[in-house]
Design an enzyme around this catalytic site. Structure first.
Site, mmCIF file in Angstrom:
data_model
loop_
_atom_site.group_PDB
_atom_site.id
_atom_site.type_symbol
_atom_site.label_atom_id
_atom_site.label_comp_id
_atom_site.label_asym_id
_atom_site.label_seq_id
_atom_site.Cartn_x
_atom_site.Cartn_y
_atom_site.Cartn_z
ATOM 1 N N LEU A 176 48.319 46.516 52.109
ATOM 2 C CA LEU A 176 49.071 47.325 51.118
ATOM 3 C C LEU A 176 48.163 47.763 50.188
ATOM 4 O O LEU A 176 48.477 48.656 49.435
ATOM 5 C CB LEU A 176 49.882 46.245 50.450
ATOM 6 C CG LEU A 176 51.020 45.274 51.212
ATOM 7 C CD1 LEU A 176 51.671 44.081 50.264
ATOM 8 C CD2 LEU A 176 52.076 46.379 51.104
ATOM 9 N N GLY A 177 46.801 47.343 50.200
ATOM 10 C CA GLY A 177 46.046 48.079 49.273
ATOM 11 C C GLY A 177 44.760 47.172 48.981
ATOM 12 O O GLY A 177 44.665 46.295 49.698
ATOM 13 N N GLY A 222 42.657 45.528 45.885
ATOM 14 C CA GLY A 222 42.373 45.201 44.553
ATOM 15 C C GLY A 222 40.902 44.935 44.346
ATOM 16 O O GLY A 222 40.093 45.064 45.102
ATOM 17 N N GLY A 223 40.780 44.715 43.136
ATOM 18 C CA GLY A 223 39.196 44.261 42.545
ATOM 19 C C GLY A 223 38.601 43.214 43.101
ATOM 20 O O GLY A 223 37.531 43.028 43.421
ATOM 21 N N PHE A 224 39.404 42.142 43.905
ATOM 22 C CA PHE A 224 38.873 40.999 44.222
ATOM 23 C C PHE A 224 39.262 40.703 45.868
ATOM 24 O O PHE A 224 38.732 39.803 46.340
ATOM 25 C CB PHE A 224 39.472 39.904 43.542
ATOM 26 C CG PHE A 224 39.067 39.926 42.104
ATOM 27 C CD1 PHE A 224 38.226 39.060 41.620
ATOM 28 C CD2 PHE A 224 40.023 40.522 41.031
ATOM 29 C CE1 PHE A 224 38.010 39.190 40.397
ATOM 30 C CE2 PHE A 224 39.816 40.614 39.849
ATOM 31 C CZ PHE A 224 38.659 39.922 39.230
ATOM 32 N N ALA A 266 41.304 42.783 49.820
ATOM 33 C CA ALA A 266 42.386 43.444 50.030
ATOM 34 C C ALA A 266 43.696 42.775 50.101
ATOM 35 O O ALA A 266 43.622 41.322 50.281
ATOM 36 C CB ALA A 266 41.732 44.044 51.513
ATOM 37 N N LYS A 310 46.431 37.997 49.350
ATOM 38 C CA LYS A 310 45.310 38.703 48.788
ATOM 39 C C LYS A 310 44.360 37.771 49.567
ATOM 40 O O LYS A 310 43.878 36.743 49.448
ATOM 41 C CB LYS A 310 45.184 38.648 47.545
ATOM 42 C CG LYS A 310 43.913 39.090 46.891
ATOM 43 C CD LYS A 310 43.882 39.585 45.395
ATOM 44 C CE LYS A 310 44.547 40.587 45.129
ATOM 45 N NZ LYS A 310 44.307 40.989 43.786
ATOM 46 N N ASP A 316 42.143 43.226 33.034
ATOM 47 C CA ASP A 316 42.138 44.265 34.012
ATOM 48 C C ASP A 316 43.662 44.947 34.022
ATOM 49 O O ASP A 316 43.946 45.106 35.229
ATOM 50 C CB ASP A 316 41.465 43.833 35.304
ATOM 51 C CG ASP A 316 41.031 45.094 36.121
ATOM 52 O OD1 ASP A 316 41.012 46.294 35.573
ATOM 53 O OD2 ASP A 316 40.905 45.098 37.270
#
Ligand SMILES: *[C@@H]1O[C@H](CO)[C@@H](O)[C@H](O)[C@H]1NC(C)=O
Ligand SMILES: *[C@@H]1O[C@H](CO)[C@@H](O)[C@H](O)[C@H]1NC(C)=O
Ligand SMILES: *[C@@H]1O[C@H](CO)[C@@H](O)[C@H](O)[C@H]1NC(C)=O
Length: 649
Positions: free
Chosen positions: A340-341, A343-345, A347, A362, A459
């Site tokens: 899906l994307g 993120g900072g921490f 995938a 995540k 964030d």
């Protein structure tokens, strides 16, 4: 004859209901007599009659005091009340609550016969409807409606209820305008007997959301087949009766009943009947079939809802109940195939659990230094944070090197996906954007204040705001600092996590963070939502030292705020509402964190037009004549950064 018997069946119930006890104490703790809380409570209640009658639409919501001594109070009078009646009602209601909910921190009431006003107080802000539905109070006549009468009564009653719920929940035009969320209506049961009903939600419920509707549905549901019923909840009121219990019914005319056929026309009518009856019978059979199918679907849906609700209510207490096998996750995500994307921490992948529930998974990057026990404890803490505007954390998976968080799946991607897309941004009209702004504020307020933990998000940005099927916002990635084992003290930190453009100056330069850092990011987010542009790609051709926030500030100074507004909404929006939002955003991005309002103030400003906004001070990163090097360094990199999170170690 039949109508007559129905009438007698229902008639004896008239007015046996006691309407004096339309109040409810909220069990969230007691205060000590003569304590600061007590003093504040009495003070705000003493102001309430004048504040309500002075308020637009006879509505007022405000607070006095700070921290644990803060008292929130709300008062309103029903449409049609005179100022004097209103004032007296509020005063009597407040005194009554203080007496009957002695030393209790919260209570509410909808007193009067007919109901005239509403008063509520609490030590917490009146927020999310999901926590507002209880306690409630049902006042009804003993005994159900005679089952012989039900076949005729039920469809008429249910029809009236359904119609009224819809009208009530859409009668809202502006926040706190009179007549909002209010309906009185009548339906004819027999030629001589009517059903009277009245519904009211408080006008501070989120506009454009379903809060009023769901509150009223609960109220109506609580009444079942009771004869004569009143249900009060903190945010909504419902009463039905067989007698006219309020002047509100005076002006309502019933739809005329069909005129009876003239004798001369009877023969012709008979012929028509002979032809029509078979057709009608067939149609009715089809309709019944369709209705049954739908009802079955609704039942299934309700059961599902109920199970979800039950799950939430059960309260998560053990780490075990949150832990998922790695195998389960692997199967659910088809071996991490549907990405899906990023993120900072780590995938994020989509998955479906064996029971059909969709999840977002995540997979944390390996850099987390957190030990197993700490990780589990923090997940437990974050999983307990549950709010309509937060993405729900279902659990985690810990196996070898793998650390995985399992979240609810939110269907409509993230805010940036719509907002910054040249065509999709048109889907977000002003009312949706306003709803999103308000929802984000409620979510952060919960993190900061109401969850008892004080979680600073650190964030906040458009890509961390997810949208559900109804375009309601849900904040993602909160509590990550905890889960990743980072410093929580708010003191000087040498690891900066955040996203360029959303970070306040004191954070970038000195590593200082506090709730006011989130307030700054929220301000930037609001500007982006109104402007429809990502702050990081923002560039004014004629002035290279300008950034997004200073641009908004310049427009404020030159009193041309509306230039900021996204062209796709500028035609069809409430200009005053938009200006007010920009004004609030500018208060959030002020340079000095102390000047920035707290989230509870922001929410009050957003939901009540009667609160005056102070003039904003210049924002952070505001360039006067002198520029220092750091600012220059930041400025030059303002417009190229990619979607990744900015870290300075
Ligand atoms: C609270 O204060 C009032 C007036 O000052 C006094 O009469 C009363 O006794 C006090 N009550 C308590 C419990 O201290
Ligand atoms: C409420 O009433 C008090 C006293 O009359 C007044 O000082 C205060 O400003 C009022 N608050 C608002 C928001 O109108
Ligand atoms: C009924 O209508 C009259 C005249 O239109 C109006 O003056 C009155 O306020 C209305 N009453 C209510 C309860 O709305």
């Amino acid at each position: 004859m039949k109508q007559r018997s129905l009438f007698t069946i229902l008639c004896f119930v008239l007015c046996v209901v006691s309407v004096s006890a339309q109040q409810q104490c909220i069990n969230n703790g007691n205060f000590t007599p003569n304590s600061t809380y007590d003093v504040n409570l009495r003070l705000i209640l003493s102001y309430l009659p004048s504040n309500v009658t002075a308020g637009e639409g006879f509505f007022y919501s405000g607070s006095i005091g700070t921290e644990q001594n803060r008292v929130f109070a709300r008062g309103m009078c029903l449409p049609g009340s005179t100022s004097d009646d209103c004032s007296v009602c509020i005063k009597t209601a407040s005194d009554g609550l203080l007496r009957s909910c002695l030393n209790q921190k919260g209570a509410f009431t909808w007193p009067g016969e007919p109901i005239l006003c509403h008063v509520r107080y609490s030590s917490t802000f009146f927020d999310d409807i999901s926590t507002e539905l209880y306690p409630r109070k049902i006042i009804h006549n003993t005994g159900d409606i005679n089952s012989n009468a039900l076949t005729e009564f039920t469809p008429i009653w249910e029809g009236l209820m359904a119609r009224m719920i819809v009208t009530t929940s859409v009668t809202k035009s502006k926040p706190s305008s009179s007549n909002s969320y209010y309906t009185a209506d009548v339906a004819a049961l027999t030629p001589s007997q009517n059903i009277y009903a009245l519904m009211q939600c408080t006008p501070d419920l989120t506009p454009h959301s379903r809060d009023c509707e769901s509150c009223l549905r609960q109220n109506v549901g609580d009444c079942g087949q009771k004869q004569v019923c009143i249900v009060i909840r903190a945010s909504c009121f419902f009463r039905w009766d067989l007698k006219k219990f309020s002047k509100a019914f005076d002006n309502i005319t019933l739809a005329a009943s069909p005129p009876s056929l003239q004798p001369a026309k009877k023969a012709k009518a008979k012929a028509i009947v002979v032809i029509l009856v078979p057709i009608v019978v067939v149609v009715i059979i089809i309709v019944i079939f369709v209705l049954l199918a739908r009802r079955y679907a609704v039942l299934c849906w309700r059961r599902k809802k109920f199970q979800e609700f039950d799950f939430e209510q059960s309260g998560i207490t053990t780490v075990d109940s949150l832990q998922f096998d790695f195998k389960t996750i692997k199967v659910a995500t088809k071996n991490f195939s549907d990405r899906l994307g990023q993120g900072g921490f780590g995938a994020v992948f989509k998955g479906t659990l064996p029971n059909g529930i969709e999840i977002a998974v995540k997979r944390l990057s390996k850099a987390s230094a957190q030990g197993e026990e700490e990780f589990k404890n923090e997940v437990l803490v974050v999983a307990k944070l549950q709010h309509r505007n937060l993405v729900r954390l279902f659990g985690f998976c810990l196996e070898g090197e793998e650390k995985i968080l399992v979240y609810e799946f939110v269907p409509n991607k993230s805010l940036d996906y719509f907002l910054f897309d040249p065509t999709k941004h048109e889907i977000l009209d002003w009312s949706r954007r306003y709803n999103i702004i308000e929802g984000i504020a409620r979510g952060i307020l919960y993190l900061h204040q109401d969850s008892r933990l004080t979680i600073i998000h650190r964030d906040l940005k458009a890509s961390n705001i997810l949208l559900d099927a109804d375009m309601n916002p849900k904040i993602a990635d909160f509590g990550m600092a905890r889960i990743f084992g980072m410093d929580q003290s708010g003191a000087n930190t040498n690891k900066i996590v955040g996203t360029r453009g959303y970070m306040p100056p004191e954070y970038v330069m000195q590593g200082l963070f506090s709730m006011k850092s989130d307030v700054y990011s929220f301000g930037v987010l609001v500007l982006e939502i109104i402007c429809g542009q990502n702050n990081r790609f923002f560039q004014q051709s004629d002035n290279t030292t300008e950034n997004f926030v200073t641009y908004a500030w310049r427009l404020w100074k030159s009193e041309s705020l509306l230039e900021l507004v996204d062209s796709s909404i500028s035609e069809n929006c409430e200009k005053e509402e938009v200006k007010r939002c920009i004004h609030i955003a500018l208060l959030c991005v002020q340079k000095d964190p102390k000047d920035r309002p707290t989230l509870s103030t922001i929410l009050l400003m957003l939901t009540s037009n009667t609160i005056d906004l102070p003039d904003p001070q210049p924002p952070g990163f505001f360039f006067s004549n002198r520029r220092n090097q750091l600012q220059e360094g930041l400025e030059s990199s303002q417009c190229y950064s990619s979607e990744t999170t900015f870290e300075r170690v």
